[in-house]
Design a protein around this motif. Structure first.
Motif, short mmCIF file in Angstrom:
data_model
loop_
_atom_site.label_atom_id
_atom_site.label_comp_id
_atom_site.label_asym_id
_atom_site.label_seq_id
_atom_site.Cartn_x
_atom_site.Cartn_y
_atom_site.Cartn_z
N ASN A 81 0.80 -1.24 0.00
CA ASN A 81 0.00 0.00 0.00
C ASN A 81 0.82 1.28 0.00
OD1 ASN A 81 -2.47 -1.48 0.10
ND2 ASN A 81 -2.17 -1.79 2.29
N GLN A 82 2.02 1.25 -0.57
CA GLN A 82 2.79 2.49 -0.70
C GLN A 82 2.29 3.23 -1.95
OE1 GLN A 82 5.70 3.07 1.65
NE2 GLN A 82 4.29 1.63 2.60
N TRP A 83 1.01 3.61 -1.90
CA TRP A 83 0.32 4.08 -3.11
C TRP A 83 0.86 5.41 -3.63
CZ3 TRP A 83 -2.02 0.16 -4.98
CH2 TRP A 83 -2.65 -0.78 -4.16
N LEU A 84 1.35 6.26 -2.77
CA LEU A 84 1.71 7.61 -3.20
C LEU A 84 3.19 7.77 -3.54
CD1 LEU A 84 -0.44 9.70 -0.66
CD2 LEU A 84 -1.00 8.99 -3.00
N LYS A 85 4.00 6.75 -3.28
CA LYS A 85 5.43 6.86 -3.54
C LYS A 85 5.73 6.62 -5.02
CE LYS A 85 7.64 5.79 0.89
NZ LYS A 85 6.49 5.75 1.79
N HIS A 86 6.77 7.30 -5.51
CA HIS A 86 7.29 7.06 -6.85
C HIS A 86 8.72 6.52 -6.70
CE1 HIS A 86 4.53 10.59 -8.25
NE2 HIS A 86 3.87 9.47 -8.07
N PRO A 87 9.11 5.56 -7.53
CA PRO A 87 10.47 5.03 -7.41
C PRO A 87 11.52 6.03 -7.87
CG PRO A 87 9.31 4.03 -9.26
CD PRO A 87 8.30 4.84 -8.51
N GLU A 88 12.48 6.30 -7.02
CA GLU A 88 13.58 7.19 -7.38
C GLU A 88 14.51 6.47 -8.36
OE1 GLU A 88 15.53 8.25 -3.76
OE2 GLU A 88 13.84 9.42 -2.99
N PRO A 89 15.21 7.23 -9.21
CA PRO A 89 16.20 6.61 -10.10
C PRO A 89 17.22 5.83 -9.29
CG PRO A 89 15.80 8.89 -10.74
CD PRO A 89 15.10 8.69 -9.43
N SER A 90 17.66 4.71 -9.84
CA SER A 90 18.66 3.82 -9.24
C SER A 90 18.15 3.05 -8.03
CB SER A 90 19.95 4.59 -8.86
OG SER A 90 20.52 5.18 -10.01
N SER A 91 16.86 3.21 -7.69
CA SER A 91 16.28 2.43 -6.61
C SER A 91 16.03 1.00 -7.07
CB SER A 91 14.96 3.06 -6.16
OG SER A 91 14.00 2.97 -7.21
N TRP A 92 15.68 0.12 -6.15
CA TRP A 92 15.38 -1.26 -6.52
C TRP A 92 14.23 -1.32 -7.52
CZ3 TRP A 92 18.49 -5.20 -5.96
CH2 TRP A 92 19.44 -5.20 -4.94
N PHE A 93 13.21 -0.49 -7.31
CA PHE A 93 12.08 -0.49 -8.24
C PHE A 93 12.46 0.12 -9.58
CE2 PHE A 93 8.78 -0.65 -4.60
CZ PHE A 93 8.91 -2.02 -4.54
N SER A 94 13.38 1.08 -9.58
CA SER A 94 13.88 1.62 -10.84
C SER A 94 14.65 0.56 -11.61
CB SER A 94 14.77 2.84 -10.57
OG SER A 94 15.35 3.32 -11.77
N VAL A 95 15.42 -0.24 -10.89
CA VAL A 95 16.14 -1.35 -11.51
C VAL A 95 15.14 -2.32 -12.16
CG1 VAL A 95 17.47 -3.44 -10.96
CG2 VAL A 95 18.18 -1.22 -10.05
N LEU A 96 14.06 -2.60 -11.45
CA LEU A 96 13.02 -3.49 -11.99
C LEU A 96 12.38 -2.88 -13.24
CD1 LEU A 96 10.41 -5.57 -10.17
CD2 LEU A 96 9.55 -3.75 -11.62
N GLU A 97 12.09 -1.57 -13.20
CA GLU A 97 11.49 -0.91 -14.35
C GLU A 97 12.39 -0.99 -15.57
OE1 GLU A 97 8.60 2.58 -12.51
OE2 GLU A 97 10.66 3.07 -13.05
N HIS A 98 13.68 -0.70 -15.40
CA HIS A 98 14.61 -0.73 -16.53
C HIS A 98 14.75 -2.15 -17.09
CE1 HIS A 98 15.98 3.38 -16.82
NE2 HIS A 98 16.17 3.44 -15.52
N ALA A 99 14.75 -3.15 -16.19
CA ALA A 99 14.84 -4.53 -16.65
C ALA A 99 13.63 -4.88 -17.51
CB ALA A 99 14.96 -5.48 -15.46
N GLN A 100 12.46 -4.47 -17.05
CA GLN A 100 11.24 -4.77 -17.80
C GLN A 100 11.19 -3.99 -19.11
OE1 GLN A 100 8.08 -4.00 -15.02
NE2 GLN A 100 8.51 -5.82 -13.81
N ASP A 101 11.55 -2.72 -19.07
CA ASP A 101 11.56 -1.92 -20.30
C ASP A 101 12.51 -2.51 -21.33
OD1 ASP A 101 9.66 -0.08 -19.53
OD2 ASP A 101 11.08 1.47 -18.92
N GLY A 102 13.70 -2.93 -20.87
CA GLY A 102 14.66 -3.53 -21.78
C GLY A 102 14.13 -4.83 -22.36
N PHE A 103 13.41 -5.61 -21.55
CA PHE A 103 12.82 -6.87 -22.02
C PHE A 103 11.77 -6.61 -23.09
CE2 PHE A 103 9.27 -9.95 -21.18
CZ PHE A 103 9.86 -11.06 -21.79
N PHE A 104 10.85 -5.68 -22.82
CA PHE A 104 9.78 -5.41 -23.78
C PHE A 104 10.29 -4.72 -25.04
CE2 PHE A 104 7.26 -5.43 -19.71
CZ PHE A 104 6.68 -6.67 -19.94
N ALA A 105 11.45 -4.07 -24.94
CA ALA A 105 12.05 -3.43 -26.11
C ALA A 105 12.85 -4.43 -26.95
CB ALA A 105 12.94 -2.28 -25.68
#
Length: 632
Positions: A582-606
């Motif tokens: 329920n961390q609904w209002l937080k945004h992942p900062e660059p280089s965070s664990w969630f940012s790492v996950l986002e880049h991994a997924q973006d690279g996969f879908f690309a």
């Protein structure tokens, strides 16, 4: 006199018509100027006004610190860019990335020994001596797949069973009409328009959502697409239609964020379902009198439809089918926590697995869902009571004695479906051991940290609060590697990986050349309203930023969010999911664990990277994550 009046009226009319014509010509010229790419007005960055039809991107001003404020076509907000350290030139990581760290995906018929998973991480039923040692549990999950995963003998495999007898409504992709599942050799591979064929039962994954799509919907859906066996699973998103009758239509036609997943809806990966609390739910007969139905000794008289009351809230139709029937008063009394009820209802009717939308999938869930007895949920933190369940992740066998018992129990208790309430009920009635309780390491590995209950070593990474995975600043997470004892991570040359070669896109085709560990920027103009608080840069915009010097050489010393040694390979290795809680209002900062996950997924879908199983994406194009202006 009259003649003079007519003359004045004529000239007045002529003047008004002339002014109207001039006004129309000006408006028409402006429209043509904006709509015609070749003649579009260009701002200081030279971004054509035709991008998203919102006007040219242009410099606002240069700040005293040397940063530059830019207005992008996809955002109403002004974005401040540090030319030497921003999302356009920051290296993704300071260490070498291994994407295929899980090895080949388990065989489609692989089953997990759920009882062994429980015992290895709990200990004995009464003693629960291992329950708080999350580190050892994760190590077992990560290193002992050959111990708890097994491929049954051919005759006992799920793929050799009769699809017509499957618990799932569309287990064979043909409405359970086939006599047998398609063989592995005949199974069609997935492509951009076809999800492919599953050589075995297709398992539904259920989630519930209300309102417009947000980043939480996006990251959940992408984590599903990134990790699951897509030909053999379906994502059913149940939308609250009790309060929003047009919820499904709005999501399909008006939701700018969800629009990026419409090709997946068309391909069949995602199914949007209207959730309305049903007034009638089918139940199997309680032949052994263990489900708590409390059948009347003398059933009621049949009504005009041939139905008769056989227990409280249960009627039997003329064909002998039992139905759970809710009264209008009970429907009105339905508690606010609708999602607590949704999971028990949909799993009883459809089977499969339920996930809260703030859960991120890290591994293929299929081996946990294939065993004949696959009913399970998670423990509530490290609470020792055997009835303290958490159902953020839950599986039930459809139309079973256990699902009927839990469903009817929630009705009996005033439509209270809180998992700890139902769990205590199951424990009191001696049915809790039918509903396996997996320890938190499987689905929510830091929950014991939150409640100060963990024993033994900390997890890898060592996160002690649910906000930590969003943090990207250097030193923001204290001692996150304190339990890591693996090999030294191989560093990379930051100056080398930060280079991007971007050539000017041609008039006919937008193209980009980017280093392999970077994600191509989508050429698709962003939708208006897509992430109200974020923005997306097109190839044209990034090219012009570079040409104008707004994106310059990367300088590590100027970066608030420098690249680090975080990669998904070391993000709770062994766990099947991670719960954001329920961390609904937080945004992942660059280089965070969630940012790492986002880049991994973006690279996969690309198409530049693989998923953890070493597989390439063969599906339709999916837009990458947007950028958060406050972190550029």
């Amino acid at each position: 006199m009259a003649e003079a009046s007519r003359v004045r009226a004529f000239f007045t009319l002529l003047r008004n018509l002339t002014l109207a014509a001039l006004t129309y010509a000006v408006i028409y010229g402006i429209i043509n100027l904006v709509a015609e790419p070749g003649a579009a007005t260009k701002g200081k960055l030279g971004i054509p006004a035709f991008l998203d039809k919102t006007g040219p991107t242009e410099f606002i001003k240069t700040t005293k610190t040397g940063n530059i404020q830019v207005k992008f076509a996809s955002s109403a907000k002004t974005v401040t860019i540090n030319p030497h350290a921003n999302v356009f030139n920051r290296p993704l990581t300071a260490v070498k990335i291994k994407d295929d760290y899980l090895g080949p995906r388990p065989h489609v018929d692989t089953e997990a020994d759920l009882h062994l998973l429980v015992e290895q991480c709990r200990g004995t039923y009464a003693g629960i001596e291992k329950m708080r040692n999350v580190f050892d549990c994760l190590q077992f999950f990560a290193d002992k797949e050959d111990t708890y995963y097994k491929l049954p003998e051919a005759a006992a495999r799920a793929s050799t069973q009769d699809p017509r007898q499957a618990e799932y409504v569309n287990a064979d992709g043909h409405g359970n009409s086939l006599k047998k599942y398609v063989s592995s050799s005949d199974a069609a591979a997935a492509n951009g328009s076809n999800i492919g064929t599953c050589p075995g039962p297709i398992v539904p994954y259920h989630v519930y959502w209300t309102g417009s799509a947000t980043w939480r919907v996006e990251v959940f859906v992408k984590s599903y697409l990134y990790t699951q066996n897509l030909a053999c699973s379906r994502l059913w998103i149940w939308l609250d239609s009790d309060h929003s009758p047009k919820a499904v239509s709005d999501m399909l036609n008006k939701d700018a964020l969800f629009a990026r997943f419409l090709p997946l809806v068309e391909r069949g990966d995602i199914v949007l379902k209207a959730w309305k609390f049903p007034s009638r739910i089918p139940l199997p007969k309680d032949e052994k009198d263990v489900n708590g139905f409390g059948y009347y000794s003398t059933p009621g008289k049949p009504n005009i439809k041939g139905e008769r009351a056989v227990a409280e809230n249960i009627v039997e139709d003329k064909n002998g089918q039992n139905w759970l029937v809710l009264t209008p008063k009970q429907m009105t009394f339905l508690p606010v926590a609708v999602s607590d009820a949704v999971r028990f209802v949909v799993l009883h009717i459809h089977g499969g697995a339920y996930f809260d939308m703030d859960v991120l999938m890290l591994r293929d869930m299929r081996p946990l869902l294939l065993p004949k007895q696959h009913s399970f949920a998670e423990r509530w933190a490290a609470h020792p009571h055997p009835g303290d369940y958490n159902t953020a992740i839950m599986s039930l066998t459809a139309n079973s004695s256990l699902s009927s018992y839990l469903l009817y129990g929630g009705i009996r208790m005033g439509l209270n479906f809180h998992p700890r309430v139902l769990g205590r009920m199951a424990w009191k009635d001696g049915r809790d051991q039918e509903f396996l309780m997996l320890e938190t390491a499987a689905f929510d590995p830091i929950w014991t940290e939150f409640n100060w209950d963990r024993e033994g070593r900390c997890t890898v990474p060592c996160l002690r609060d649910y906000g930590a995975a969003f943090k990207g600043k250097a030193g923001a997470i204290k001692d996150e590697w304190e339990s890591y004892d693996g090999p030294q991570l191989e560093t990379v040359d930051l100056a080398e990986v930060s280079r991007k070669e971007l050539r000017n896109p041609g008039a006919d085709k937008l193209t980009t050349e980017i280093e392999s560990d970077h994600v191509p920027i989508s050429a698709t103009p962003p939708s208006k309203g897509d992430h109200a608080e974020s923005f997306h840069a097109t190839i044209d915009e990034e090219f012009e930023l570079r040409q104008a010097g707004v994106v310059s050489n990367y300088t590590l010393a100027e970066d608030k969010f420098p690249p680090n040694n975080r990669t998904l390979e070391n993000f709770f290795r062994g766990a099947w999911t991670y719960h954001i809680h329920n961390q609904w209002l937080k945004h992942p900062e660059p280089s965070s664990w969630f940012s790492v996950l986002e880049h991994a997924q973006d690279g996969f879908f690309a198409g530049n990277r693989t998923n953890p199983y070493g597989e390439k994406w063969t599906g339709p194009s999916i837009m990458p994550y947007n950028y958060w202006p406050e972190y550029v």
